[in-house]
Design a protein around this motif. Sequence first.
Motif, PDB file in Angstrom:
ATOM      1  N   THR A   1       0.829  -1.208   0.000  1.00 55.56           N
ATOM      2  CA  THR A   1       0.000   0.000   0.000  1.00 55.56           C
ATOM      3  C   THR A   1       0.861   1.255   0.000  1.00 55.56           C
ATOM      4  N   VAL A   2       1.882   1.265   0.839  1.00 57.46           N
ATOM      5  CA  VAL A   2       2.772   2.432   0.902  1.00 57.46           C
ATOM      6  C   VAL A   2       3.520   2.600  -0.418  1.00 57.46           C
ATOM      7  N   LYS A   3       3.921   1.506  -1.009  1.00 58.36           N
ATOM      8  CA  LYS A   3       4.614   1.574  -2.294  1.00 58.36           C
ATOM      9  C   LYS A   3       3.713   2.190  -3.361  1.00 58.36           C
ATOM     10  N   ALA A   4       2.440   1.799  -3.357  1.00 58.26           N
ATOM     11  CA  ALA A   4       1.485   2.362  -4.319  1.00 58.26           C
ATOM     12  C   ALA A   4       1.267   3.847  -4.065  1.00 58.26           C
ATOM     13  N   LEU A   5       1.179   4.239  -2.788  1.00 56.79           N
ATOM     14  CA  LEU A   5       0.975   5.650  -2.449  1.00 56.79           C
ATOM     15  C   LEU A   5       2.165   6.502  -2.876  1.00 56.79           C
ATOM     16  N   LYS A   6       3.360   5.967  -2.717  1.00 57.33           N
ATOM     17  CA  LYS A   6       4.544   6.715  -3.140  1.00 57.33           C
ATOM     18  C   LYS A   6       4.591   6.873  -4.655  1.00 57.33           C
ATOM     19  N   MET A   7       4.065   5.862  -5.376  1.00 59.27           N
ATOM     20  CA  MET A   7       3.983   5.977  -6.833  1.00 59.27           C
ATOM     21  C   MET A   7       3.013   7.085  -7.242  1.00 59.27           C
ATOM     22  N   MET A   8       2.079   7.418  -6.353  1.00 61.21           N
ATOM     23  CA  MET A   8       1.126   8.506  -6.606  1.00 61.21           C
ATOM     24  C   MET A   8       1.645   9.839  -6.069  1.00 61.21           C
ATOM     25  N   ASN A   9       2.924   9.854  -5.682  1.00 63.47           N
ATOM     26  CA  ASN A   9       3.594  11.074  -5.203  1.00 63.47           C
ATOM     27  C   ASN A   9       3.125  11.517  -3.818  1.00 63.47           C
ATOM     28  N   PHE A  10       2.713  10.572  -2.985  1.00 65.58           N
ATOM     29  CA  PHE A  10       2.412  10.881  -1.587  1.00 65.58           C
ATOM     30  C   PHE A  10       3.633  10.510  -0.751  1.00 65.58           C
TER      31      PHE A  10
ATOM     32  N   GLY B   1     -11.284  14.241 -13.539  1.00 63.91           N
ATOM     33  CA  GLY B   1     -10.740  15.593 -13.594  1.00 63.91           C
ATOM     34  C   GLY B   1     -10.463  16.226 -12.248  1.00 63.91           C
ATOM     35  N   PHE B   2     -10.387  15.439 -11.176  1.00 71.19           N
ATOM     36  CA  PHE B   2     -10.063  15.995  -9.858  1.00 71.19           C
ATOM     37  C   PHE B   2      -8.630  16.519  -9.867  1.00 71.19           C
ATOM     38  N   GLN B   3      -8.462  17.738  -9.365  1.00 71.10           N
ATOM     39  CA  GLN B   3      -7.138  18.363  -9.272  1.00 71.10           C
ATOM     40  C   GLN B   3      -7.091  19.267  -8.046  1.00 71.10           C
ATOM     41  N   PRO B   4      -6.107  19.072  -7.165  1.00 68.22           N
ATOM     42  CA  PRO B   4      -5.213  17.911  -7.085  1.00 68.22           C
ATOM     43  C   PRO B   4      -5.915  16.754  -6.382  1.00 68.22           C
ATOM     44  N   ILE B   5      -5.344  15.571  -6.503  1.00 67.28           N
ATOM     45  CA  ILE B   5      -5.912  14.385  -5.838  1.00 67.28           C
ATOM     46  C   ILE B   5      -5.165  14.194  -4.524  1.00 67.28           C
ATOM     47  N   SER B   6      -5.846  14.497  -3.447  1.00 64.14           N
ATOM     48  CA  SER B   6      -5.223  14.398  -2.125  1.00 64.14           C
ATOM     49  C   SER B   6      -5.517  13.046  -1.490  1.00 64.14           C
ATOM     50  N   LEU B   7      -4.795  12.764  -0.418  1.00 67.65           N
ATOM     51  CA  LEU B   7      -5.004  11.516   0.306  1.00 67.65           C
ATOM     52  C   LEU B   7      -6.382  11.498   0.971  1.00 67.65           C
TER      53      LEU B   7
ATOM     54  N   ALA C   1      -3.582  -2.060  -2.045  1.00 71.66           N
ATOM     55  CA  ALA C   1      -2.809  -1.260  -3.001  1.00 71.66           C
ATOM     56  C   ALA C   1      -3.535  -1.131  -4.339  1.00 71.66           C
ATOM     57  N   LEU C   2      -4.095  -2.232  -4.836  1.00 68.36           N
ATOM     58  CA  LEU C   2      -4.808  -2.191  -6.119  1.00 68.36           C
ATOM     59  C   LEU C   2      -6.050  -1.316  -6.032  1.00 68.36           C
ATOM     60  N   THR C   3      -6.715  -1.337  -4.877  1.00 67.30           N
ATOM     61  CA  THR C   3      -7.900  -0.492  -4.689  1.00 67.30           C
ATOM     62  C   THR C   3      -7.531   0.978  -4.748  1.00 67.30           C
ATOM     63  N   LEU C   4      -6.445   1.339  -4.089  1.00 64.96           N
ATOM     64  CA  LEU C   4      -6.004   2.735  -4.107  1.00 64.96           C
ATOM     65  C   LEU C   4      -5.609   3.172  -5.514  1.00 64.96           C
ATOM     66  N   GLU C   5      -4.905   2.308  -6.226  1.00 65.41           N
ATOM     67  CA  GLU C   5      -4.506   2.651  -7.592  1.00 65.41           C
ATOM     68  C   GLU C   5      -5.729   2.856  -8.480  1.00 65.41           C
ATOM     69  N   ASN C   6      -6.724   1.990  -8.313  1.00 65.88           N
ATOM     70  CA  ASN C   6      -7.938   2.115  -9.116  1.00 65.88           C
ATOM     71  C   ASN C   6      -8.690   3.400  -8.781  1.00 65.88           C
ATOM     72  N   ARG C   7      -8.819   3.711  -7.494  1.00 66.71           N
ATOM     73  CA  ARG C   7      -9.546   4.915  -7.089  1.00 66.71           C
ATOM     74  C   ARG C   7      -8.826   6.180  -7.555  1.00 66.71           C
ATOM     75  N   TYR C   8      -7.526   6.146  -7.499  1.00 69.17           N
ATOM     76  CA  TYR C   8      -6.749   7.291  -7.977  1.00 69.17           C
ATOM     77  C   TYR C   8      -7.006   7.508  -9.469  1.00 69.17           C
ATOM     78  N   GLU C   9      -7.049   6.412 -10.219  1.00 68.82           N
ATOM     79  CA  GLU C   9      -7.283   6.506 -11.663  1.00 68.82           C
ATOM     80  C   GLU C   9      -8.686   7.028 -11.962  1.00 68.82           C
ATOM     81  N   VAL C  10      -9.677   6.601 -11.172  1.00 72.63           N
ATOM     82  CA  VAL C  10     -11.051   7.079 -11.361  1.00 72.63           C
ATOM     83  C   VAL C  10     -11.124   8.585 -11.132  1.00 72.63           C
ATOM     84  N   LEU C  11     -10.524   9.048 -10.049  1.00 69.27           N
ATOM     85  CA  LEU C  11     -10.532  10.483  -9.754  1.00 69.27           C
ATOM     86  C   LEU C  11      -9.798  11.265 -10.839  1.00 69.27           C
TER      87      LEU C  11
END
Length: 564
Positions: free
Chosen positions: A90-99, A129-135, A115-125
């Motif tokens: 999960t932390v590895k995925a979050l760091k890939m999203m620049n957190f 057009g969400f900007q910026p995508i925060s935690l 981790a896969l859930t977070l990656e999917n949700r980030y992609e949906v947001l």
Amino acid sequence: MLRTNQNVTSQLLKQFVTRQRSYATKSQQSKKAQIQLSPDNSNGLDVPVEETINAHFLKREIGSTHRKWSSILIKYPELKAIKRQDAVNTVKALKMMNFDVETILQKPVVLHQNALTLENRYEVLHECGFQPISLILLSKFVTVINKTVSMLKSYGYIPFEVNVLENLCNSFSNVELSVKTFTELNEGMHIKHIRECILNAYLRQVLDMNDNDIKKLWQVYYRVRHRSFKSVQSVVKVLLEDLQFPKERIIKNAFLLHGDADNMRRIITEIKRIDGQDMREIVYRRPKILMSSCDGLLKTLENVKVFGIHESAITKCLEILTLGPDTVLERLKDLNSIDEFKVLGTNPRVLRLVHYQNKARLRLEYLNQLKVRCASLHILSGGSEKFAKFAREGVDRTKGRDVVVYLANIMKKDENYIRALLSRHPNWCHIPVLQVKQCYDFLRSKKFPISAICNNIHLLLYPIQRIEEKLNELHEPECLEGLQLPVDNIYDLDNNEMLTLILYLIECEFHFTGDGIWTEQQTQPVENFNNLLPDFPESLNKIYKYGIKPSRANQSANTPIELR
């Protein structure tokens, strides 16, 4: 007959459905105790037990200081229940999203997310057009996705100049979806509804789904609506191009749209074949296997191999590949703790007992209360109606399949040959495979070779006590004189002749009718067999009725969003 009542089938089904649910909970509570008490037949393989997460581990794997993580674990003790590898992923995925680590420390409960859930949700947001995508947005994903576009723009989560509808239409690369075709959609609608309408159009165009298919999709597999369009496209591409699934096959198994395309590619790449069968053909027969992780499948295959079960058994019960590897490992160990199950270890369908273990345990327990000994693998793991019919008829016999398979394996003989030999005995189907095994082990302990046992194979159907009694008689000189044998000592007989004499001595008391296989308890008449049916607790006789799940009241679109 156990019952003459016409409703007995439905009653038995109700009893077993309810009791099975109760047993599943009960077995989980006693699982550890059973494993500790059972003999170790797993060649040293054990269910992995991980250490709980602590501050030292989090500091080493994620970063920051020991003091900060200690205070977080005190405030959020539920974090200790997370598996270590899951937290790292999960932390590895979050760091890939620049957190960074400090951002994660501000919202540590996000570690609960896969981790896969977070990656999917980030992609949906991102697609919306969400900007910026925060935690905070990620952690409140379900709340956010149920709000209107206009509200999200008013709170600054989506810039005013962003055209959400156009962004979503442009997310599809292999089809053209024009914004003009969605004239009924506007920014006053929930993002979830807008995404659903666009996804419907994509599925109609690519998979030729009709209205009924779409309706079933959202009723049964509603979680698909939360998958990113990028993920859905990738899965459809793998299914259509790599696996050559017909569109009808995908529609029938629409849950696959919620899968992970990379994992599917790994499965067909890293697991080429199982027992000579192409993995592509296997997943076509059981598409649900594609929803299992590739790493989990590799562990399951290894565990099955370690327990001495041939790969051919997997192809006869592909459902085993839909279980988690730790679950399979636990059940394989439990398989060796029950004599009635252990004797079936060489059966090519033994993995059905692993897949349906809770049900098989419950049925075995019930039949033991009925004094029914001949419970075949098919009866223990088959359909409920067949089991109810077996219990209702009260015939303590099988078709002999388990006995034939067991003896064919240990004697290295053809199954048809073994069945032909056993069929000469009129009552051979009334003897359970466990008794046959125990008798075989007894004769082997007396140093009788397999060849002699095979030549006198019917002796395996008789009670050990009766065999031992006749074996002792043969050591008495009076017995040899009475038989008028041309030998002075039992040791002048070879093993084959000795076993033949034992069989002769047993059956001569029963006029060679084959009734020598019955024990005294089995020959006692039962006046009222109906009274032998055990009563189940009242709590287990209640039928759980699945009604329509009450729908939650939709949150008002005008409710302010509170993101903390």
